[in-house]
Design a protein around this motif. Structure first.
Motif, PDB file in Angstrom:
ATOM      1  N   ARG A   3      -4.632   2.820  10.283  1.00 50.15           N
ATOM      2  CA  ARG A   3      -4.166   2.799  11.677  1.00 50.15           C
ATOM      3  C   ARG A   3      -5.278   2.267  12.581  1.00 50.15           C
ATOM      4  O   ARG A   3      -6.463   2.496  12.321  1.00 50.15           O
ATOM      5  CB  ARG A   3      -3.769   4.198  12.122  1.00 50.15           C
ATOM      6  CG  ARG A   3      -2.627   4.772  11.289  1.00 50.15           C
ATOM      7  CD  ARG A   3      -2.274   6.164  11.688  1.00 50.15           C
ATOM      8  NE  ARG A   3      -3.487   7.004  11.673  1.00 50.15           N
ATOM      9  CZ  ARG A   3      -3.519   8.261  12.047  1.00 50.15           C
ATOM     10  NH1 ARG A   3      -2.436   8.848  12.471  1.00 50.15           N
ATOM     11  NH2 ARG A   3      -4.634   8.951  12.005  1.00 50.15           N
TER      12      ARG A   3
ATOM     13  N   LYS B  13      -4.276  -8.927  10.820  1.00 49.36           N
ATOM     14  CA  LYS B  13      -4.232  -9.218   9.382  1.00 49.36           C
ATOM     15  C   LYS B  13      -3.846 -10.666   9.088  1.00 49.36           C
ATOM     16  O   LYS B  13      -4.233 -11.206   8.058  1.00 49.36           O
ATOM     17  CB  LYS B  13      -3.320  -8.243   8.645  1.00 49.36           C
ATOM     18  CG  LYS B  13      -1.845  -8.455   8.823  1.00 49.36           C
ATOM     19  CD  LYS B  13      -1.069  -7.422   8.020  1.00 49.36           C
ATOM     20  CE  LYS B  13       0.412  -7.687   8.037  1.00 49.36           C
ATOM     21  NZ  LYS B  13       1.147  -6.655   7.312  1.00 49.36           N
TER      22      LYS B  13
ATOM     23  N   ARG C 280       4.355  -8.471  -1.444  1.00 48.52           N
ATOM     24  CA  ARG C 280       4.836  -7.365  -2.276  1.00 48.52           C
ATOM     25  C   ARG C 280       4.686  -7.689  -3.759  1.00 48.52           C
ATOM     26  O   ARG C 280       4.917  -8.814  -4.181  1.00 48.52           O
ATOM     27  CB  ARG C 280       6.309  -7.086  -1.994  1.00 48.52           C
ATOM     28  CG  ARG C 280       6.574  -6.581  -0.614  1.00 48.52           C
ATOM     29  CD  ARG C 280       8.038  -6.327  -0.414  1.00 48.52           C
ATOM     30  NE  ARG C 280       8.289  -5.895   0.950  1.00 48.52           N
ATOM     31  CZ  ARG C 280       9.459  -5.905   1.518  1.00 48.52           C
ATOM     32  NH1 ARG C 280      10.519  -6.307   0.854  1.00 48.52           N
ATOM     33  NH2 ARG C 280       9.606  -5.512   2.756  1.00 48.52           N
TER      34      ARG C 280
ATOM     35  N   SER D 101      -1.577  -9.856  15.916  1.00 46.73           N
ATOM     36  CA  SER D 101      -1.858  -9.537  14.511  1.00 46.73           C
ATOM     37  C   SER D 101      -3.329  -9.776  14.220  1.00 46.73           C
ATOM     38  O   SER D 101      -3.899 -10.784  14.629  1.00 46.73           O
ATOM     39  CB  SER D 101      -1.009 -10.408  13.581  1.00 46.73           C
ATOM     40  OG  SER D 101      -1.368 -10.160  12.235  1.00 46.73           O
TER      41      SER D 101
ATOM     42  N   HIS E  74       0.255  -3.724  16.638  1.00 46.56           N
ATOM     43  CA  HIS E  74       0.875  -2.617  15.898  1.00 46.56           C
ATOM     44  C   HIS E  74       0.042  -2.307  14.656  1.00 46.56           C
ATOM     45  O   HIS E  74      -0.591  -3.191  14.081  1.00 46.56           O
ATOM     46  CB  HIS E  74       2.289  -2.989  15.446  1.00 46.56           C
ATOM     47  CG  HIS E  74       3.300  -2.914  16.526  1.00 46.56           C
ATOM     48  ND1 HIS E  74       3.928  -1.745  16.884  1.00 46.56           N
ATOM     49  CD2 HIS E  74       3.806  -3.874  17.339  1.00 46.56           C
ATOM     50  CE1 HIS E  74       4.763  -1.978  17.861  1.00 46.56           C
ATOM     51  NE2 HIS E  74       4.713  -3.268  18.169  1.00 46.56           N
ATOM     52  N   ASN E  75       0.054  -1.052  14.231  1.00 51.19           N
ATOM     53  CA  ASN E  75      -0.679  -0.649  13.031  1.00 51.19           C
ATOM     54  C   ASN E  75      -0.342  -1.532  11.838  1.00 51.19           C
ATOM     55  O   ASN E  75      -1.230  -1.938  11.086  1.00 51.19           O
ATOM     56  CB  ASN E  75      -0.396   0.812  12.675  1.00 51.19           C
ATOM     57  CG  ASN E  75      -1.058   1.774  13.630  1.00 51.19           C
ATOM     58  OD1 ASN E  75      -2.093   1.477  14.222  1.00 51.19           O
ATOM     59  ND2 ASN E  75      -0.465   2.936  13.794  1.00 51.19           N
ATOM     60  N   GLU E  76       0.952  -1.850  11.633  1.00 54.50           N
ATOM     61  CA  GLU E  76       1.349  -2.642  10.453  1.00 54.50           C
ATOM     62  C   GLU E  76       0.858  -4.087  10.521  1.00 54.50           C
ATOM     63  O   GLU E  76       0.835  -4.773   9.513  1.00 54.50           O
ATOM     64  CB  GLU E  76       2.860  -2.588  10.213  1.00 54.50           C
ATOM     65  CG  GLU E  76       3.701  -3.114  11.346  1.00 54.50           C
ATOM     66  CD  GLU E  76       4.165  -2.041  12.324  1.00 54.50           C
ATOM     67  OE1 GLU E  76       5.058  -2.358  13.113  1.00 54.50           O
ATOM     68  OE2 GLU E  76       3.650  -0.922  12.314  1.00 54.50           O
ATOM     69  N   ASP E  77       0.435  -4.545  11.712  1.00 53.26           N
ATOM     70  CA  ASP E  77      -0.109  -5.897  11.848  1.00 53.26           C
ATOM     71  C   ASP E  77      -1.634  -5.907  11.930  1.00 53.26           C
ATOM     72  O   ASP E  77      -2.246  -6.961  12.085  1.00 53.26           O
ATOM     73  CB  ASP E  77       0.466  -6.580  13.099  1.00 53.26           C
ATOM     74  CG  ASP E  77       1.951  -6.844  12.983  1.00 53.26           C
ATOM     75  OD1 ASP E  77       2.373  -7.295  11.902  1.00 53.26           O
ATOM     76  OD2 ASP E  77       2.676  -6.592  13.948  1.00 53.26           O
TER      77      ASP E  77
ATOM     78  N   SER F 204      -3.803  -4.369   9.551  1.00 51.45           N
ATOM     79  CA  SER F 204      -4.508  -4.366   8.274  1.00 51.45           C
ATOM     80  C   SER F 204      -3.526  -4.534   7.130  1.00 51.45           C
ATOM     81  O   SER F 204      -2.371  -4.119   7.222  1.00 51.45           O
ATOM     82  CB  SER F 204      -5.254  -3.035   8.104  1.00 51.45           C
ATOM     83  OG  SER F 204      -5.808  -2.929   6.815  1.00 51.45           O
ATOM     84  N   TRP F 205      -3.996  -5.139   6.043  1.00 51.86           N
ATOM     85  CA  TRP F 205      -3.160  -5.267   4.837  1.00 51.86           C
ATOM     86  C   TRP F 205      -3.007  -3.921   4.149  1.00 51.86           C
ATOM     87  O   TRP F 205      -2.099  -3.724   3.360  1.00 51.86           O
ATOM     88  CB  TRP F 205      -3.760  -6.299   3.879  1.00 51.86           C
ATOM     89  CG  TRP F 205      -3.638  -7.690   4.410  1.00 51.86           C
ATOM     90  CD1 TRP F 205      -4.632  -8.458   4.935  1.00 51.86           C
ATOM     91  CD2 TRP F 205      -2.448  -8.484   4.484  1.00 51.86           C
ATOM     92  NE1 TRP F 205      -4.132  -9.665   5.337  1.00 51.86           N
ATOM     93  CE2 TRP F 205      -2.795  -9.715   5.064  1.00 51.86           C
ATOM     94  CE3 TRP F 205      -1.120  -8.269   4.124  1.00 51.86           C
ATOM     95  CZ2 TRP F 205      -1.874 -10.722   5.288  1.00 51.86           C
ATOM     96  CZ3 TRP F 205      -0.193  -9.282   4.344  1.00 51.86           C
ATOM     97  CH2 TRP F 205      -0.577 -10.486   4.918  1.00 51.86           C
ATOM     98  N   ASP F 206      -3.885  -2.976   4.467  1.00 46.50           N
ATOM     99  CA  ASP F 206      -3.798  -1.615   3.931  1.00 46.50           C
ATOM    100  C   ASP F 206      -2.725  -0.879   4.729  1.00 46.50           C
ATOM    101  O   ASP F 206      -2.907  -0.584   5.910  1.00 46.50           O
ATOM    102  CB  ASP F 206      -5.152  -0.922   4.079  1.00 46.50           C
ATOM    103  CG  ASP F 206      -5.167   0.498   3.560  1.00 46.50           C
ATOM    104  OD1 ASP F 206      -4.092   1.062   3.264  1.00 46.50           O
ATOM    105  OD2 ASP F 206      -6.274   1.055   3.460  1.00 46.50           O
ATOM    106  N   ARG F 207      -1.586  -0.579   4.091  1.00 49.74           N
ATOM    107  CA  ARG F 207      -0.444  -0.049   4.839  1.00 49.74           C
ATOM    108  C   ARG F 207      -0.691   1.332   5.436  1.00 49.74           C
ATOM    109  O   ARG F 207       0.030   1.760   6.320  1.00 49.74           O
ATOM    110  CB  ARG F 207       0.830  -0.054   3.979  1.00 49.74           C
ATOM    111  CG  ARG F 207       0.878   0.955   2.906  1.00 49.74           C
ATOM    112  CD  ARG F 207       2.193   0.852   2.136  1.00 49.74           C
ATOM    113  NE  ARG F 207       2.225   1.841   1.100  1.00 49.74           N
ATOM    114  CZ  ARG F 207       2.820   3.016   1.224  1.00 49.74           C
ATOM    115  NH1 ARG F 207       3.477   3.312   2.295  1.00 49.74           N
ATOM    116  NH2 ARG F 207       2.762   3.882   0.239  1.00 49.74           N
TER     117      ARG F 207
END
Length: 176
Positions: free
Chosen positions: A35, A65, A137, A63, A24-27, A29-32
């Protein structure tokens, strides 16, 4: 194998053939905002971490990241709650704004913690209110920074003077 709007399908070799997993995109890179389709190419070999197997649904989650050091962890090793930081507002939402700090690390300042108008591109100075390494965060507060500055000024005044003054004295004076 392929990239989509929501991530990338990755072919994972097994003893006898292969299976596909989803990155998944969110997994990825740490850059939210990053993509998979923006930085991965079909046919490219990558190393990923298997993070979940859902036998019932026949899905494998991957993942990229988690194989990299979190920029938040690195930031937290150099900064602590209460430190003053500056950054640039990258995105504004109903609840607050995302601020880019040193090293591309993102932090959130909630509307209730802001004293200035939150607009994209604006420079902001705030205190670190919280660092949550487990959730990657950082939260900022301009109000906390203002209180810190007032306390520092008061401490400086008290150190240089025989007349000691407290915040209570200041409030009492303003009420009269």
């Amino acid at each position: 194998v392929s990239t989509t709007e929501f991530g990338a399908f990755v072919k994972i070799p097994t003893k006898s053939s292969f299976v596909e997993g989803l990155l998944h995109n969110e997994d990825a890179s740490w850059d939210r905002g990053k993509r998979c389709k923006d930085f991965l190419k079909v046919g490219e070999k990558i190393e990923v971490k298997l993070i979940k197997i859902d036998n019932k649904a026949g899905k494998i989650s991957l993942s990229l990241k988690e194989l990299q050091d979190s920029p938040i962890a690195d930031f937290a090793s150099k900064h602590k709650v209460g430190d003053k930081v500056t950054g640039s507002i990258k995105d504004v939402k109903d609840f607050g704004a995302f601020v880019e700090l040193v090293g591309g690390v993102e932090a959130l300042i909630r509307k209730e913690d802001a004293t200035d108008e939150l607009s994209v591109g604006a420079s902001i100075e705030a205190a670190i209110a919280d660092i949550d390494k487990s959730k990657a965060r950082i939260r900022l507060s301009q109000k906390k920074l203002r209180v810190q500055k007032e306390r520092e000024a008061l401490d400086k005044f008290n150190a240089a003077s025989d007349d000691k003054i407290t915040i209570g004295d200041i409030i009492k004076e303003q009420l009269n």
